[in-house]
Design a protein around this motif. Structure first.
Motif, mmCIF file in Angstrom:
data_model
loop_
_atom_site.group_PDB
_atom_site.id
_atom_site.type_symbol
_atom_site.label_atom_id
_atom_site.label_comp_id
_atom_site.label_asym_id
_atom_site.label_seq_id
_atom_site.Cartn_x
_atom_site.Cartn_y
_atom_site.Cartn_z
ATOM 1 N N HIS A 10 -16.030 26.734 14.888
ATOM 2 C CA HIS A 10 -14.776 26.176 14.381
ATOM 3 C C HIS A 10 -15.003 24.748 13.905
ATOM 4 C CE1 HIS A 10 -14.853 24.652 18.518
ATOM 5 N NE2 HIS A 10 -14.103 23.667 18.065
ATOM 6 N N ARG A 65 -11.554 26.251 10.435
ATOM 7 C CA ARG A 65 -11.233 27.296 11.407
ATOM 8 C C ARG A 65 -10.809 26.559 12.663
ATOM 9 N NH1 ARG A 65 -15.732 29.981 11.603
ATOM 10 N NH2 ARG A 65 -15.137 31.515 10.053
ATOM 11 N N ASN A 66 -9.632 26.877 13.161
ATOM 12 C CA ASN A 66 -9.104 26.212 14.350
ATOM 13 C C ASN A 66 -9.845 26.664 15.604
ATOM 14 O OD1 ASN A 66 -7.098 24.841 12.849
ATOM 15 N ND2 ASN A 66 -5.783 26.654 12.909
ATOM 16 N N ALA A 67 -9.850 25.804 16.602
ATOM 17 C CA ALA A 67 -10.572 26.088 17.848
ATOM 18 C C ALA A 67 -10.074 27.367 18.515
ATOM 19 C CB ALA A 67 -10.443 24.909 18.811
ATOM 20 N N GLU A 68 -8.782 27.665 18.410
ATOM 21 C CA GLU A 68 -8.243 28.865 19.060
ATOM 22 C C GLU A 68 -8.448 30.143 18.236
ATOM 23 O OE1 GLU A 68 -5.027 26.793 16.760
ATOM 24 O OE2 GLU A 68 -6.427 26.129 18.278
ATOM 25 N N ASP A 69 -8.932 30.020 16.992
ATOM 26 C CA ASP A 69 -9.195 31.180 16.145
ATOM 27 C C ASP A 69 -10.487 31.867 16.591
ATOM 28 O OD1 ASP A 69 -7.003 30.426 14.659
ATOM 29 O OD2 ASP A 69 -8.184 29.585 13.010
ATOM 30 N N PRO A 70 -10.517 33.201 16.568
ATOM 31 C CA PRO A 70 -11.781 33.894 16.864
ATOM 32 C C PRO A 70 -12.853 33.491 15.846
ATOM 33 C CG PRO A 70 -9.936 35.452 16.761
ATOM 34 C CD PRO A 70 -9.422 34.127 16.282
ATOM 35 N N GLU A 71 -14.112 33.434 16.282
ATOM 36 C CA GLU A 71 -15.196 32.993 15.402
ATOM 37 C C GLU A 71 -15.379 33.888 14.186
ATOM 38 O OE1 GLU A 71 -18.863 31.538 16.796
ATOM 39 O OE2 GLU A 71 -17.991 30.575 18.540
ATOM 40 N N GLU A 112 -13.658 17.838 13.838
ATOM 41 C CA GLU A 112 -13.235 18.845 14.816
ATOM 42 C C GLU A 112 -14.380 19.787 15.187
ATOM 43 O OE1 GLU A 112 -9.730 20.721 13.179
ATOM 44 O OE2 GLU A 112 -8.886 18.771 12.627
#
Length: 166
Positions: free
Chosen positions: A74, A107-113, A149
């Protein structure tokens, strides 16, 4: 990154880091800090999370098609075009030489890779078209890549696809 069979009238250009220019710009920022001097009015210093990349245009008659980028894990990457041509004496980067719009994908930290990257589609389209327009008068173009981030250069692949003018 999609590297499928592109038609013969297309050209893929990959952004390449310019380590020597990045290092010279880092040296400028650190020498100002060490000596206690201030930057020139309007000068843009390289930040620790930024690096200079370049595109080399071997063909200058290009029409923008699309972006290809991948980012493992992310984070956020912003790409700012620079309208100046550097000379060996490294003219200082001035804020007035930075182009709009900037490219940004993340890609946000909470989004799956495995989730797709997000981006501002209209800005990325306009930015790609601006690069193609500048390629008509340039052999090389420079960019500031900012890694935020938790994004890292080692996890990035970024290129542009163009069609060739006939």
């Amino acid at each position: 990154m999609d590297t499928g069979n592109a038609p013969s009238n297309t050209l893929m250009l990959e952004f390449k880091e310019d380590p020597s220019l990045t290092e010279m710009m880092r040296h400028r920022a650190s020498s100002l800090l060490r000596s206690g001097q201030k930057r020139q009015d309007g000068e843009r210093l390289l930040l620790p999370h930024e690096a200079v990349y370049r595109l080399d245009f071997h063909n200058q008659e290009l029409n923008f098609c699309r972006w290809f980028f991948s980012l493992a894990a992310h984070g956020r990457v912003t790409i700012t075009g620079i309208c100046q041509l550097w000379t060996p004496d490294l003219t200082y980067l001035m804020t007035r030489q930075l182009l709009d719009p900037i490219g940004s994908f993340w890609r946000n930290a909470e989004d799956p890779e495995e989730s797709p990257l997000k981006w501002l589609e209209a800005d990325m389209q306009e930015f790609g078209e601006r690069i193609a327009a500048l390629a008509k008068v340039r052999r090389v173009m420079y960019f500031l890549f900012a890694f935020k981030e938790a994004a890292e250069a080692a996890n990035l692949s970024c290129s542009l696809e163009f069609t060739l003018d006939k």
